[in-house]
Design a protein around this motif. Structure first.
Motif, PDB file in Angstrom:
ATOM      1  N   VAL A   1      15.857 -18.549  -3.658  1.00 44.41           N
ATOM      2  CA  VAL A   1      15.804 -19.087  -2.295  1.00 44.41           C
ATOM      3  C   VAL A   1      14.353 -19.244  -1.848  1.00 44.41           C
ATOM      4  O   VAL A   1      14.024 -20.102  -1.041  1.00 44.41           O
TER       5      VAL A   1
ATOM      6  N   ASP B   1      16.447 -13.854  -1.637  1.00 45.58           N
ATOM      7  CA  ASP B   1      17.769 -13.840  -2.277  1.00 45.58           C
ATOM      8  C   ASP B   1      18.617 -12.684  -1.754  1.00 45.58           C
ATOM      9  O   ASP B   1      19.821 -12.832  -1.518  1.00 45.58           O
TER      10      ASP B   1
ATOM     11  N   LEU C   1      19.910 -13.641   1.600  1.00 46.67           N
ATOM     12  CA  LEU C   1      21.041 -14.570   1.506  1.00 46.67           C
ATOM     13  C   LEU C   1      22.336 -13.812   1.223  1.00 46.67           C
ATOM     14  O   LEU C   1      23.360 -14.042   1.883  1.00 46.67           O
TER      15      LEU C   1
END
Length: 196
Positions: A4, A151, A154
């Motif tokens: 990400v 990440d 997320l």
């Protein structure tokens, strides 16, 4: 490996006008860093205190705000001549504290393995530690995935959205933690390789 974190440049472009306004108003990068950390601590404390799944809805909101604040403090430091040694310490220390504060509330979920949760939190800290070591060997700070800070945010944000709606998801979290720990090890290897 994809992460990400690779979306960060586009996100920064959207924030640039706001950053300029904050700089003109006298807001400092260190102030933004501290606010992001305190917001994370407060959110984790509220969820732990309330002991209710509905409060997990706070996670995606706060994580998005934290991501924006993290980008803003970095841009203030780099683009508005606010880099400092204290800022470097606050940035790294604040990220680790924020991660721990936002991951700890998962401990209230029934059936959760405290050992696996603690293992993932430990690995999250180790991933960032490995990234920070790189400048000591003459390389840039490493941010490779697949399980870096963005990440993890997320994953945690998705859990915050799904757990109140489908509590049964919580019964699979121990398996998720096993996978996240493995991905964290892969991330550490990727960061070490990149710095060698």
């Amino acid at each position: 490996m994809i992460s990400v974190y690779q979306l960060k440049p586009k996100f920064q472009q959207l924030l640039r006008p706001l950053v300029s306004g904050l700089a003109n108003a006298g807001v400092t990068a260190n102030q933004v860093t501290v606010v992001a950390m305190l917001l994370s601590i407060a959110t984790g404390a509220v969820i732990l205190w309330q002991q209710s799944l509905v409060w997990f809805y706070l996670l995606p909101i706060v994580l998005f705000i934290r991501m924006a604040l993290n980008a803003i403090d970095g841009m203030l430091a780099r683009e508005h001549d606010q880099k400092s040694t204290l800022g470097a310490y606050l940035n790294e220390f604040g990220d680790v504290i924020s991660d721990v504060a936002l991951l700890l509330p998962l401990a209230i979920l029934p059936g959760i393995s405290i050992e696996l949760l603690a293992g993932f939190i430990f690995m999250a800290m180790m991933v960032e530690f490995v990234g920070v070591i790189a400048p000591m060997v003459g390389k840039e700070r490493q941010y490779q995935g697949p399980m870096g800070k963005s990440d993890r945010a997320l994953v945690l944000g998705l859990l915050g959205m799904t757990l109140p709606l489908w509590p049964i998801v919580g019964t699979y979290l121990n398996y998720l933690f096993m996978g996240l720990i493995i991905l964290s090890v892969v991330t550490m290897v990727n960061r070490v390789k990149a710095a060698l």
